[in-house]
Design an enzyme around this catalytic site. Structure first.
Site, PDB file in Angstrom:
ATOM      1  N   SER A   1       0.861  -1.164   0.000  1.00 13.76           N
ATOM      2  CA  SER A   1       0.000   0.000   0.000  1.00 13.76           C
ATOM      3  C   SER A   1       0.906   1.225   0.000  1.00 13.76           C
ATOM      4  O   SER A   1       2.109   1.099  -0.199  1.00 13.76           O
ATOM      5  CB  SER A   1      -0.892  -0.046   1.231  1.00 13.76           C
ATOM      6  OG  SER A   1      -1.777   1.044   1.220  1.00 13.76           O
ATOM      7  N   CYS A   2       0.357   2.417   0.273  1.00 10.31           N
ATOM      8  CA  CYS A   2       1.208   3.605   0.174  1.00 10.31           C
ATOM      9  C   CYS A   2       1.976   3.871   1.468  1.00 10.31           C
ATOM     10  O   CYS A   2       2.917   4.647   1.466  1.00 10.31           O
ATOM     11  CB  CYS A   2       0.391   4.820  -0.232  1.00 10.31           C
ATOM     12  SG  CYS A   2      -0.925   5.193   0.916  1.00 10.31           S
TER      13      CYS A   2
END
Lengths: 423, 102
Positions: free
Chosen positions: B100-101
């Site tokens: 994910s980020c």
């Protein structure tokens, strides 16, 4: 007179219409915008709506209020993009010929991709919060929910705003504490990745968050189906998680028109040059926002940074100049952590979210990868910035399209390279 | 940081994923697989090569997508790379971990 057509009037399409209408000479170009929906949703509001922090009226405005008067706006569906013929076929049979096409058709949730997800419990005990309807129905559910097993779930990547499900879990913890019923709610965070925080710096800095908030992590969970009858989700390797209330982020896909036009990958995202934002296949097609397949977050801030660069590139394309390869994947996102606090993260293709201050080195006032109240008030103030500055194509002072390293605490190796460059 | 894989010094991240997918070759794949307790067969390599091709195209990978690829179905994918097939197969393929980020 030449024609530029923008498909989609969400964040990205609206910003492009405003940027280009200022930069084009009126007698040379006609700008036409097509979108089937009349309402422009402020999607960050969908996180707040279920908890009553925002009301319904805080989540949308009319699209036409934000499009410049000089553009032609057609509110209808799109049947197909005929890229080889340089035209767009609209519902009702009208054809739009274009010299340049901008695809800004966004992404949507596709719950039908998982067996049983859009089953008998959909919007009864299985909810999304990525649509206005989903967020609103979830709010109604939470109003008189008596507690039980709350499962916050991500189906698969990529998704819009990848931190939103984590923020949802944090806000749920806060919400139920405020209601005096936290002891009646068990919160599980179920993800197909190996943790809630997957980047090394964020993982080491923020790993304690879930434990502190008593949120149980279920990692490496690849969902195969939703069992509506027994209220459980089942993974491909037969792990089961029971729920009383499932809040899921379904598979995200590009618009169906991309599939009908044969322009997308298997999730209907358009293959796009990640530095120039030109279509990989057609030089007269450009793609922006959630519709692209570029490997950065699908987020409004990304569309904003892309819009500035894409505007320059479209003018260069018209003048026959080489395109700037200057989009670096920059994203800048608030992460709500509950209790009137938030974090800020700032990153790009190459640099993971780091600690530090933003936007001014040594000053801040916002803090990166660390929660505080200033960040939270900035997030709430951002709605005004969104409608009054971003959508109108105004530049935000001191925040550049490219990510800046100033103010960030760099790992030693990168720091040395920076010094070397400075010498 | 550096790791020694198949007698070569290779740049990897804290979690042992290659930083540069072009440094990869079959010997490195076998060395990483051994650490994961997997002995690679031709079938494993068909999957690994598919993942590398997809990564080169910039597509982000998911288990569902791999199941739809026609290269391997999800059941077999779990049999080839037990417990967390996507993260293990990605590491063996010399590509980035699905992330994910943050």
């Amino acid at each position: 007179m030449k024609n530029l057509v923008i498909l989609g009037a969400g964040s990205a399409g609206t910003m492009m219409a405003n940027h280009l209408s200022k930069r084009f000479r009126k007698n040379d170009w006609t700008i036409t915008v097509v979108d089937i929906h009349g309402k422009h949703y402020y999607q960050p509001g969908f996180l707040f709506l279920p908890f009553g922090i925002y009301g319904e009226e805080d989540c949308f405005k009319s699209k036409t209020n934000y499009l410049p008067k000089s553009v032609q706006y057609i509110q209808t569906g799109i049947v197909e993009i005929k890229a080889n013929d340089r035209k767009v076929v609209l519902v009702g049979g009208k054809n739009l010929n274009y010299d340049i096409l901008i695809i800004a058709t966004g992404a949507r949730i596709a719950p039908e991709e998982v067996e049983g997800m859009k089953g008998t419990e959909w919007h009864k005990s299985v909810f999304d919060f990525y649509t206005f309807e989903g967020a609103k129905n979830l709010r109604n559910k939470l109003r008189d929910w008596e507690g039980g097993k709350l499962v916050v779930h991500i189906t698969e990547m990529p998704i819009k705003c990848p931190v939103a499900p984590l923020e949802f879990a944090f806000l749920a913890d806060w919400h139920f504490q405020k209601k005096g019923m936290r002891d009646k709610v068990e919160i599980k965070y179920v993800t197909p990745m190996d943790g809630a925080f997957t980047k090394p710096k964020a993982a080491s800095k923020l790993g304690h968050f879930l434990e502190d908030k008593n949120i149980n992590l279920v990692p490496d969970f690849a969902i195969a189906k939703v069992d509506n009858e027994n209220k459980k989700i089942i993974s491909w390797d037969n792990k089961e998680v029971d729920f009383d209330l499932l809040v899921t982020v379904p598979t995200n896909m590009g618009d169906d028109v991309i599939m009908r036009s044969g322009l997308g990958d298997d999730l209907n995202f358009v293959p796009t040059n990640k530095h120039t934002l030109q279509s990989e296949e057609y030089e007269d097609i450009f793609v922006i926002g959630d519709a692209t397949n570029v490997p950065t977050s699908k987020a409004g801030s990304v569309a904003h940074f892309e819009a500035e660069i894409l505007t320059d590139n479209i003018l260069r394309y018209i003048d026959g100049e080489p395109l700037l390869e200057s989009f670096d994947g920059h994203a800048n996102c608030f992460v709500e952590t509950g209790f009137n606090k938030a974090m800020l993260i700032d990153f790009n293709y190459e640099t993971e979210p780091l600690q530090g201050v933003f936007p001014f080195k040594g000053i801040g006032p916002m803090k990166l990868l660390e929660e505080n109240r200033v960040n939270h008030w900035a997030k709430l103030g951002f709605r005004w910035v969104y409608w009054n500055m971003l959508m109108k194509g105004k530049k935000i002072l001191f925040i550049t399209p490219q990510m800046q390293l100033a103010g960030k605490e760099l790992p030693t190796k990168e720091l040395e390279e920076e010094k070397f460059v400075a010498v | 940081m550096e790791a020694t894989l198949a007698n070569e010094k290779i740049e990897v991240n804290e979690q042992g994923y290659l930083l540069d997918m072009d440094q990869w070759h079959e010997g490195i794949a076998r060395a990483i697989a051994a650490e994961e307790g997997i002995e690679l067969t031709n079938r494993h390599f068909e999957v690994v090569n598919f993942l590398r091709k997809e990564q080169k195209n910039g597509t982000s990978l998911s288990i569902r997508k791999i199941g739809k690829s026609g290269v391997v179905d999800i059941k077999e994918f779990y049999e080839l790379f037990p417990e967390g097939p996507l993260k293990k197969a990605s590491r063996i393929a010399g590509i980035a971990k699905p992330a994910s980020c943050i």
